[in-house]
Design a protein around this motif. Sequence first.
Motif, PDB file in Angstrom:
ATOM      1  N   ALA A  71       0.735  -1.112  -0.039  1.00 14.80           N
ATOM      2  CA  ALA A  71       0.102  -0.015   0.215  1.00 14.80           C
ATOM      3  C   ALA A  71       0.976   1.187   0.000  1.00 14.80           C
ATOM      4  O   ALA A  71       2.141   1.212   0.642  1.00 14.80           O
ATOM      5  CB  ALA A  71      -0.706   0.063   1.269  1.00 14.80           C
ATOM      6  N   VAL A  72       0.262   2.443  -0.574  1.00 10.45           N
ATOM      7  CA  VAL A  72       0.888   3.658  -0.364  1.00 10.45           C
ATOM      8  C   VAL A  72       0.076   4.596   0.403  1.00 10.45           C
ATOM      9  O   VAL A  72      -0.991   4.663   0.372  1.00 10.45           O
ATOM     10  CB  VAL A  72       1.065   4.067  -2.049  1.00 10.45           C
ATOM     11  N   ALA A  98      -7.584   4.897  -4.758  1.00 12.53           N
ATOM     12  CA  ALA A  98      -7.170   4.146  -6.065  1.00 12.53           C
ATOM     13  C   ALA A  98      -7.395   5.317  -7.019  1.00 12.53           C
ATOM     14  O   ALA A  98      -6.909   5.222  -8.196  1.00 12.53           O
ATOM     15  CB  ALA A  98      -8.162   2.920  -6.243  1.00 12.53           C
ATOM     16  N   ASP A  99      -8.208   6.448  -6.953  1.00  8.32           N
ATOM     17  CA  ASP A  99      -8.451   7.407  -7.995  1.00  8.32           C
ATOM     18  C   ASP A  99      -7.815   8.678  -7.987  1.00  8.32           C
ATOM     19  O   ASP A  99      -8.352   9.755  -8.426  1.00  8.32           O
ATOM     20  CB  ASP A  99     -10.056   7.650  -8.091  1.00  8.32           C
ATOM     21  N   GLN A 147      -2.714  14.842  -4.831  1.00  6.58           N
ATOM     22  CA  GLN A 147      -4.333  14.914  -4.396  1.00  6.58           C
ATOM     23  C   GLN A 147      -4.374  14.309  -2.960  1.00  6.58           C
ATOM     24  O   GLN A 147      -5.373  14.890  -2.262  1.00  6.58           O
ATOM     25  CB  GLN A 147      -5.044  14.312  -5.561  1.00  6.58           C
ATOM     26  N   ALA A 148      -3.784  13.250  -2.703  1.00  3.60           N
ATOM     27  CA  ALA A 148      -4.072  12.603  -1.493  1.00  3.60           C
ATOM     28  C   ALA A 148      -3.431  13.549  -0.409  1.00  3.60           C
ATOM     29  O   ALA A 148      -4.183  13.510   0.730  1.00  3.60           O
ATOM     30  CB  ALA A 148      -3.324  11.204  -1.729  1.00  3.60           C
ATOM     31  N   ALA A 149      -2.256  13.980  -0.481  1.00  2.00           N
ATOM     32  CA  ALA A 149      -1.883  14.813   0.444  1.00  2.00           C
ATOM     33  C   ALA A 149      -2.635  16.314   0.846  1.00  2.00           C
ATOM     34  O   ALA A 149      -3.129  16.445   1.880  1.00  2.00           O
ATOM     35  CB  ALA A 149      -0.385  15.347  -0.073  1.00  2.00           C
ATOM     36  N   ALA A 150      -3.342  16.546  -0.265  1.00  2.00           N
ATOM     37  CA  ALA A 150      -4.098  17.704  -0.186  1.00  2.00           C
ATOM     38  C   ALA A 150      -5.428  17.546   0.464  1.00  2.00           C
ATOM     39  O   ALA A 150      -5.669  18.378   1.179  1.00  2.00           O
ATOM     40  CB  ALA A 150      -4.360  18.495  -1.806  1.00  2.00           C
TER      41      ALA A 150
END
Length: 252
Positions: free
Chosen positions: A12-13, A52-53, A58-61
């Motif tokens: 996982a990330v 996943a999307d 984007q994940a950090a924001a």
Amino acid sequence: MPYDPSAFPPFAVTVDLVVLTVRRHALCALAVRRGEPPFQGRWALPGGFVRADEDLSQAAARELAEETGLRAHDPDAPAQDNGAHLEQLATYGDPKRDPRMRVVSVAHLALAPDLPAPRAGGDASNARWAPVEELLQRDGYGRDGEPVAPLAFDHAQILADGVERARSKIEYSSLATAFCPPEFTVGELRRVYEAVWAVALDPRNFHRKVTGTPGFLVPTGGTTTRQGGRPAQLFRAGGATLLNPPMLRPEV
């Protein structure tokens, strides 16, 4: 041979955030108390799994918005109201860093002016701003009398790396202004440098350096007495991203 994804172990990330601000003249980081295993009850950096999307930025924001209510802005663009500087810090991939499974974390560094009390979200049971020196302690007691335990996972190393990134970058870039409101005094900027570097600076020398560095500060034409005493001139960040000459960190 055709490519077979099942031939490789899954992993996982995540994104972990080093969110720094200056509160009460001290460099502070956002910490969350984990409400679930592993490391339940321990303090950790905010973060979460990449969906996943979404890509890493984007994940950090998203995590930054969920944990602080702040939106990230492009550091090369004009500062937005209630925005925060956000940049990728480093990648951490020790196979044993997470007891659940193989997890690779892409850490990000976020900087913002004095922020309000944080709110806990996700799997966190509590959240707080804490001086970085306290979070990096390995034993003893914190300011609230609570026994100090190391941060969960490898978050102490991530935090230390983020603090050093901030300390080094304000030497040669205009990043220190990310800790300031849109309009600020030279004294307020000096206190940012003092908090991040954990040193005392000579006010006159500092004033001469920052006002004499091309593109660093731009006078707004206004003044303020919010720090007490005589009215102080207000500035905003200039267009320079690199400082020449640099603001060299004093040797301690």
